[in-house]
Design a protein around this motif. Structure first.
Motif, PDB file in Angstrom:
ATOM      1  N   ASP A  28      30.152  51.229  39.680  1.00 34.58           N
ATOM      2  CA  ASP A  28      31.572  51.248  39.960  1.00 34.58           C
ATOM      3  C   ASP A  28      31.518  51.655  41.270  1.00 34.58           C
ATOM      4  O   ASP A  28      32.964  51.694  41.662  1.00 34.58           O
ATOM      5  CB  ASP A  28      31.361  53.003  38.791  1.00 34.58           C
ATOM      6  CG  ASP A  28      30.902  52.318  37.128  1.00 34.58           C
ATOM      7  OD1 ASP A  28      30.918  51.579  36.574  1.00 34.58           O
ATOM      8  OD2 ASP A  28      30.625  53.640  36.635  1.00 34.58           O
ATOM      9  N   GLN A  29      31.629  52.300  41.778  1.00 35.61           N
ATOM     10  CA  GLN A  29      31.743  52.919  43.208  1.00 35.61           C
ATOM     11  C   GLN A  29      32.050  51.723  44.208  1.00 35.61           C
ATOM     12  O   GLN A  29      32.185  51.254  44.705  1.00 35.61           O
ATOM     13  CB  GLN A  29      30.534  54.234  44.006  1.00 35.61           C
ATOM     14  CG  GLN A  29      30.327  55.327  43.123  1.00 35.61           C
ATOM     15  CD  GLN A  29      29.413  55.991  43.747  1.00 35.61           C
ATOM     16  OE1 GLN A  29      29.347  56.261  44.906  1.00 35.61           O
ATOM     17  NE2 GLN A  29      28.549  57.300  43.635  1.00 35.61           N
ATOM     18  N   SER A  30      30.431  50.972  43.536  1.00 39.62           N
ATOM     19  CA  SER A  30      30.737  49.624  44.986  1.00 39.62           C
ATOM     20  C   SER A  30      31.680  48.728  44.289  1.00 39.62           C
ATOM     21  O   SER A  30      32.301  48.188  45.408  1.00 39.62           O
ATOM     22  CB  SER A  30      29.864  48.742  44.112  1.00 39.62           C
ATOM     23  OG  SER A  30      28.081  49.271  44.433  1.00 39.62           O
ATOM     24  N   MET A  31      32.644  48.745  42.707  1.00 37.87           N
ATOM     25  CA  MET A  31      33.108  48.012  42.244  1.00 37.87           C
ATOM     26  C   MET A  31      34.933  48.983  43.187  1.00 37.87           C
ATOM     27  O   MET A  31      35.900  48.227  43.534  1.00 37.87           O
ATOM     28  CB  MET A  31      33.930  47.634  40.958  1.00 37.87           C
ATOM     29  CG  MET A  31      32.389  46.623  40.851  1.00 37.87           C
ATOM     30  SD  MET A  31      32.939  45.047  41.508  1.00 37.87           S
ATOM     31  CE  MET A  31      34.192  44.322  40.570  1.00 37.87           C
ATOM     32  N   GLN A  32      34.841  50.274  42.783  1.00 37.45           N
ATOM     33  CA  GLN A  32      36.014  50.810  43.107  1.00 37.45           C
ATOM     34  C   GLN A  32      36.484  50.113  44.893  1.00 37.45           C
ATOM     35  O   GLN A  32      37.314  50.391  45.183  1.00 37.45           O
ATOM     36  CB  GLN A  32      36.281  51.898  42.633  1.00 37.45           C
ATOM     37  CG  GLN A  32      36.862  53.085  43.600  1.00 37.45           C
ATOM     38  CD  GLN A  32      38.226  52.924  43.362  1.00 37.45           C
ATOM     39  OE1 GLN A  32      38.493  51.974  41.567  1.00 37.45           O
ATOM     40  NE2 GLN A  32      39.184  52.663  43.369  1.00 37.45           N
ATOM     41  N   LYS A  33      35.397  50.449  45.871  1.00 40.48           N
ATOM     42  CA  LYS A  33      35.362  50.589  47.154  1.00 40.48           C
ATOM     43  C   LYS A  33      36.136  48.966  47.583  1.00 40.48           C
ATOM     44  O   LYS A  33      36.340  48.937  48.636  1.00 40.48           O
ATOM     45  CB  LYS A  33      33.888  50.999  48.272  1.00 40.48           C
ATOM     46  CG  LYS A  33      33.701  51.834  47.841  1.00 40.48           C
ATOM     47  CD  LYS A  33      34.050  53.140  49.147  1.00 40.48           C
ATOM     48  CE  LYS A  33      33.584  54.451  48.664  1.00 40.48           C
ATOM     49  NZ  LYS A  33      34.753  55.383  49.915  1.00 40.48           N
ATOM     50  N   ALA A  34      35.310  47.575  46.830  1.00 40.80           N
ATOM     51  CA  ALA A  34      35.656  46.659  46.887  1.00 40.80           C
ATOM     52  C   ALA A  34      37.389  46.791  46.454  1.00 40.80           C
ATOM     53  O   ALA A  34      37.784  45.839  47.523  1.00 40.80           O
ATOM     54  CB  ALA A  34      35.389  45.708  46.059  1.00 40.80           C
ATOM     55  N   LYS A  35      37.491  46.806  45.272  1.00 43.05           N
ATOM     56  CA  LYS A  35      39.005  47.430  45.249  1.00 43.05           C
ATOM     57  C   LYS A  35      40.183  47.732  46.306  1.00 43.05           C
ATOM     58  O   LYS A  35      40.976  46.895  46.708  1.00 43.05           O
ATOM     59  CB  LYS A  35      39.274  47.778  43.671  1.00 43.05           C
ATOM     60  CG  LYS A  35      38.816  46.634  42.918  1.00 43.05           C
ATOM     61  CD  LYS A  35      39.170  47.319  41.659  1.00 43.05           C
ATOM     62  CE  LYS A  35      38.132  47.030  40.375  1.00 43.05           C
ATOM     63  NZ  LYS A  35      38.551  47.634  39.236  1.00 43.05           N
TER      64      LYS A  35
END
Length: 428
Positions: A28-35
């Motif tokens: 979840d944190q990785s995808m949030q950072k990616a966005k």
């Protein structure tokens, strides 16, 4: 290399930061950072975060879609930088078509596509102001273009008349039927593979003679619609790494590899005509009657083959003639020849010259119709026990096909061939 190294370092640092926050939240944190990175147009950083997310959950569709979009977008920007507008638009469309991915990336892609389309339209308007310079530039900058295609079309009319054959033009949208094989589509889509000198080659259709594969197919002509069985030809006009070449096939049967075997044509008229057109000139007009037209399957042609084969084996054709009637030869036409009982067939029709006694030799050849023949080293005896082994026999039969040779018989005089023909007992 530098980009890959930077990416590896970035992934390492990001992994450290995310792991310190707790493993369960990595995805979840990785995808949030990616966005967030995408919103800031930091696409390399965004791709690194998506890679981390996939390490945490390899099967997650959302991350896979993001990864595909980012990669396609980055490639589109690389093509844009090289001014390869067509390829850039293709990659941008890939971004737009992804469902359940990044909406922001879709918006970026649409805006970039709109810009590229507008630039392309403006370029077209500028070119329309002066058509002649555009045509001159096209001729200079591309190996192949519509002007050269028109010249080839005109040349092939003369070639058809000279060869007493009716050659028609074909392309991916309009195929010729060669014994049930639709060409060129089945080769371009990979259903069949083009093979030159028994080796598969990578081929693609091109309007300019340029592309990503070693072989660029720019034109196809065939007489298959009007010629009888075993007399059909298909010519591929190709650029091999920028060099113009003409390949021909007369294959009438399939094989385990789904190879369509081509040879570079030995017909000097069509080879030189294509080369002259490519180099910017007008191809020379074909004579009313081409010399190659005379190379038909008959006793005289077989006699020329026999002369060549006797000479290649260190013999003297005149000695063979003098030994008649102790030495004679006969001819047999074989449209589909199996090599022993191996299940391997020669890829084209052949004529077999058989000597009597058998020590006089047996020669198997295909008439290419252009002053050359393809010789297949088919053995006259199959005494080796390996021929009866299913695997070894099949390999030996395939070696026969692989070791074929194209032999020029055009320099054998009709006078010598006529003498040799007297010891050939039949015609074909």
């Amino acid at each position: 290399m530098r980009k890959s190294f930077v990416k590896i370092i970035s992934i390492g640092l990001l992994s450290f930061l995310l792991v310190s926050c707790g493993k369960n939240d990595t995805y979840d944190q990785s995808m949030q950072k990616a966005k967030e990175a995408i919103n800031e147009e930091k696409f390399e950083e965004a791709e690194s975060f998506v890679d981390l997310a996939l390490e945490s959950r390899p099967k997650e569709e959302e991350a896979k879609n993001y990864q595909k979009q980012i990669q396609s977008y980055n490639k589109a920007m690389a093509f844009k930088k090289k001014k390869e507008t067509k390829n850039a638009v293709i990659k941008l469309d890939e971004v737009i078509k992804v469902k359940e991915g990044s909406i922001q990336l879709v918006e970026y892609a649409k805006k970039e596509k709109e810009k590229l389309t507008e630039e392309k339209d403006n370029s077209k308007k500028e070119n329309k102001k002066d058509k002649k310079p555009k045509k001159d530039k096209e001729t200079r900058d591309t190996l192949w273009n519509t002007s050269k295609a028109d010249k080839l079309r005109e040349f092939m009319v003369g070639f058809s008349q000279a060869m007493d054959q009716d050659y028609k033009e074909y392309k991916p949208s309009q195929n010729v039927d060669l014994y049930g094989i639709k060409l060129p589509s089945v080769v371009l889509n990979g259903e069949w593979k083009m093979a030159v000198n028994e080796q598969e080659v990578q081929l693609e259709w091109s309007e300019t003679g340029e592309g990503n594969k070693p072989y660029q197919l720019v034109a196809v002509y065939s007489d298959a619609d009007t010629q009888p069985y075993l007399k059909k030809h298909v010519y591929f006009f190709v650029f091999e790494n920028g060099t113009p070449k003409v390949f021909v096939t007369q294959q009438n049967q399939g094989n385990d590899q789904n190879y369509l075997y081509f040879n570079e044509t030995q017909n000097a008229d069509i080879k030189n005509g294509f080369t002259q057109i490519v180099n910017g000139g007008q191809a020379a007009k074909m004579p009313e009657k081409s010399s190659t037209k005379e190379y038909k399957d008959n006793k005289l042609l077989a006699a020329k083959v026999l002369v060549k084969q006797i000479e290649s084996h260190g013999g003297n054709p005149n000695d063979a003639i003098a030994n008649s009637p102790d030495t004679t030869y006969s001819l047999m036409k074989e449209p589909s020849m199996e090599i022993w009982t191996t299940g391997v067939y020669l890829p084209e029709d052949v004529t077999i010259i058989t000597g009597s006694p058998l020590a006089a030799g047996m020669f198997t050849y295909h008439n290419n119709g252009d002053g050359t023949v393809t010789m297949y080293p088919v053995p006259s005896h199959y005494q080796d026990k390996d021929w009866d082994d299913p695997e070894l026999g099949k390999q030996m039969a395939q070696d026969v096909i692989a070791n074929k040779k194209v032999v020029d018989i055009s320099n054998v005089s009709d006078e010598m061939a006529s003498k040799m023909a007297t010891i050939i007992e039949n015609d074909i």
